[in-house]
Design a protein around this motif. Structure first.
Motif, short mmCIF file in Angstrom:
data_model
loop_
_atom_site.label_atom_id
_atom_site.label_comp_id
_atom_site.label_asym_id
_atom_site.label_seq_id
_atom_site.Cartn_x
_atom_site.Cartn_y
_atom_site.Cartn_z
N ASP A 72 27.57 47.98 35.50
CA ASP A 72 27.60 46.67 36.17
C ASP A 72 28.28 45.61 35.32
OD1 ASP A 72 26.30 47.71 38.35
OD2 ASP A 72 24.31 47.00 37.77
N GLN A 73 28.36 45.85 34.01
CA GLN A 73 28.99 44.89 33.10
C GLN A 73 30.50 45.02 33.06
OE1 GLN A 73 26.96 42.50 31.93
NE2 GLN A 73 25.48 43.67 33.14
N ASP A 74 31.03 46.10 33.62
CA ASP A 74 32.47 46.30 33.64
C ASP A 74 33.13 45.33 34.63
OD1 ASP A 74 32.17 48.39 31.83
OD2 ASP A 74 32.11 49.92 33.41
N MET A 75 34.26 44.79 34.26
CA MET A 75 34.99 43.87 35.12
C MET A 75 35.83 44.65 36.12
SD MET A 75 35.90 40.96 36.26
CE MET A 75 35.11 39.83 35.11
N ILE A 76 35.77 44.22 37.37
CA ILE A 76 36.62 44.80 38.42
C ILE A 76 37.71 43.80 38.78
CG2 ILE A 76 36.74 45.57 40.83
CD1 ILE A 76 33.92 46.64 40.56
N MET A 77 38.96 44.23 38.67
CA MET A 77 40.09 43.45 39.15
C MET A 77 40.72 44.21 40.30
SD MET A 77 41.83 41.61 35.90
CE MET A 77 40.87 40.58 34.78
N SER A 78 40.66 43.61 41.47
CA SER A 78 41.02 44.30 42.70
C SER A 78 42.39 43.89 43.21
CB SER A 78 39.93 43.98 43.74
OG SER A 78 40.34 44.34 45.03
N GLN A 79 42.94 44.71 44.07
CA GLN A 79 44.17 44.32 44.76
C GLN A 79 43.80 43.60 46.05
OE1 GLN A 79 47.78 46.67 44.55
NE2 GLN A 79 48.01 46.55 46.76
N TYR A 80 43.37 44.32 47.06
CA TYR A 80 42.91 43.68 48.30
C TYR A 80 42.21 44.65 49.24
CZ TYR A 80 47.66 45.33 49.46
OH TYR A 80 48.80 46.08 49.58
N ASN A 102 34.97 29.97 47.67
CA ASN A 102 36.37 29.54 47.50
C ASN A 102 36.67 28.23 48.21
OD1 ASN A 102 37.01 31.88 46.03
ND2 ASN A 102 37.48 33.02 47.88
N LYS A 103 35.67 27.66 48.90
CA LYS A 103 35.81 26.40 49.62
C LYS A 103 36.94 26.43 50.65
CE LYS A 103 33.76 23.44 46.08
NZ LYS A 103 33.89 22.17 45.33
N GLY A 104 37.16 27.61 51.21
CA GLY A 104 38.16 27.71 52.27
C GLY A 104 39.59 27.67 51.80
N ARG A 105 39.83 27.78 50.51
CA ARG A 105 41.18 27.65 49.98
C ARG A 105 41.86 29.00 49.74
NH1 ARG A 105 39.42 23.01 45.72
NH2 ARG A 105 38.09 24.74 45.12
N GLN A 106 41.22 30.06 50.19
CA GLN A 106 41.80 31.40 50.07
C GLN A 106 41.85 32.02 51.47
OE1 GLN A 106 42.99 33.25 47.62
NE2 GLN A 106 42.03 32.74 45.67
N THR A 144 38.24 37.21 41.37
CA THR A 144 38.73 36.78 42.68
C THR A 144 40.13 37.32 42.95
OG1 THR A 144 37.43 34.76 42.54
CG2 THR A 144 39.19 34.78 44.15
N ILE A 145 40.31 37.84 44.14
CA ILE A 145 41.58 38.44 44.55
C ILE A 145 42.61 37.34 44.81
CG2 ILE A 145 42.69 39.78 46.41
CD1 ILE A 145 39.91 41.13 46.81
N SER A 146 43.86 37.65 44.51
CA SER A 146 44.96 36.73 44.85
C SER A 146 46.08 37.52 45.51
CB SER A 146 45.47 36.00 43.60
OG SER A 146 45.95 36.92 42.64
#
Length: 395
Positions: free
Chosen positions: A100-108, A136-140, A154-156
């Motif tokens: 659970d401590q591992d960071m996940i960087m996702s595509q989409y 994200n306050k609606g900005r994504q 957070t995905i971009s």
């Protein structure tokens, strides 16, 4: 002192040698046959009934979520969606092999990994409807999830940018002495971006504890793999950068789980990057903006439906005595009702104040952004019928 002369590691020859792609045969790890039985020489990974059930249940939940949200987009309730149909095992089973401590960087297309970590149905809906409860306050755009508590970056939208970012984050984990790694998901199409090459080279040279997880699903939107590259998939590129590499059947949950477990141990123990290429297939359209009938046949899709990872795992669990048909039907129906209920609730929540477009960047909003905001408000007041959801939020 170590000899830093790179020529010291190079063997010599006295005749012209042409090194061809076919000289390197990268095998694909497969543990389960399509009928759910073990291959004769396969070794079943150390996986508990609880973990197996959670992997299976999350895959089923993700498929239900995808079906419902594609329907919601078709009804005009959300603007965009990306389904992971056919790729659930590659995403969920790999996430299950992490800490659970591992960071996940996702595509989409990794909503299954986020769901496995505990992201709730209501959280999914709030993000996709961009309402006041959306972090994200609606900005994504929809499907750009992120959650700090769940270690899910957070995905971009820009393709492949998360790859060098993952190398940098993993380097920071190593320097801080953390007992954790980073996993970075992307498709084989993203591996054509320059960021892929920069990220892998950086991780190899700096010995970063990162797993690069490539979902090779056969298509970069409408471009088939054979038109993307001539080499042996993405795995051969890892070898070229000096990265330990595993190729795995992405529709085999046990193989994905075992490969990721092994890769995580290597990355953590040896402080090194590992590339996993999961060979899978995107049964869904690339997105709700795509029509796959224009570039592939129904016969091709049907061949891959027979390799459905959810069915394969269900058959294996039946043989283990871990699968109850009636309980599974109730699970699917319960998931459908939960998604539908959360969807209806999320679309009733007010959207964010329009001022949030310019907040949270500067301590004080600069004059030019304030001016643009006032111009936007004036425009909305002039044409309120074009902005039915926002007209009541503009003062």
């Amino acid at each position: 002192m170590q000899d830093r002369n790179h020529l010291a590691r190079v063997s010599t020859t006295h005749q012209v040698n042409i090194i061809e792609n076919g000289l390197i045969d990268i095998p694909m790890l497969q543990i389960l046959k399509p009928d759910g039985s073990l291959h004769e020489q396969a070794v079943e990974p150390d996986i508990s009934e609880q973990t197996a059930r959670k992997i299976y249940d999350t895959m089923e939940y993700t498929r239900v979520l995808d079906e419902r949200m594609i329907g919601a987009q078709r009804q005009g309730r959300i603007s965009f969606y990306l389904a992971s149909t056919g790729e659930e095992a590659a995403v969920v089973a790999s996430a299950a092999a992490l800490s659970d401590q591992d960071m996940i960087m996702s595509q989409y297309r990794e909503q299954g990994a986020l769901a496995y970590r505990g992201y709730t149905t209501q959280q999914f809906m709030n993000q996709m409807f961009s309402n006041e409860k959306d972090p994200n306050k609606g900005r994504q755009m929809p499907i750009h999830y992120g959650d700090k508590e769940l270690n899910f970056m957070t995905i971009s939208s820009p393709l492949g940018t998360q790859i060098p970012q993952a190398s940098g984050y993993a380097y920071g984990q190593k320097m801080a002495g953390k007992d954790a790694i980073t996993i970075c998901y992307f498709g084989e199409g993203a591996a054509s971006e320059g960021d892929f090459h920069a990220g892998l080279n950086m991780a190899a040279v700096l010995h970063c504890p990162v797993i690069f997880f490539c979902r090779n699903n056969g298509y970069a939107i409408s471009t088939p793999a054979e038109e993307q590259f001539a080499g042996d998939g993405i795995a051969s590129r890892g070898l070229g950068y000096g990265v330990k590499t595993i190729r795995v059947d992405g529709n085999d949950p046990l193989a994905v789980f075992a490969a990721t477990q092994h890769a995580r141990k290597l990355a953590l123990d040896e402080k090194c990057p590992v590339l996993i290429e999961a060979m899978t297939y995107r049964l869904a359209a690339h997105s709700t903006s795509d029509d796959p009938t224009g570039y592939r046949s129904r016969d091709e899709e049907d061949k891959w439906r027979a390799k459905d990872p959810i069915l394969r795992m269900a058959k294996w669990m039946k043989q283990k005595g871990w699968f109850d048909e009636e309980a599974n039907k109730k699970l699917i129906e319960s998931s459908r009702q939960a998604v539908l209920s959360a969807l209806k609730e999320a679309e009733k929540v007010a959207i964010n104040p329009i001022e949030d477009i310019v907040n949270d960047v500067y301590s004080e909003v600069p004059w030019h952004l304030q001016e643009q905001l006032e111009n936007l408000k004036s425009h909305i007041r002039l044409y309120p019928q074009m902005y039915p959801k926002t007209s009541g939020r503009v003062k």
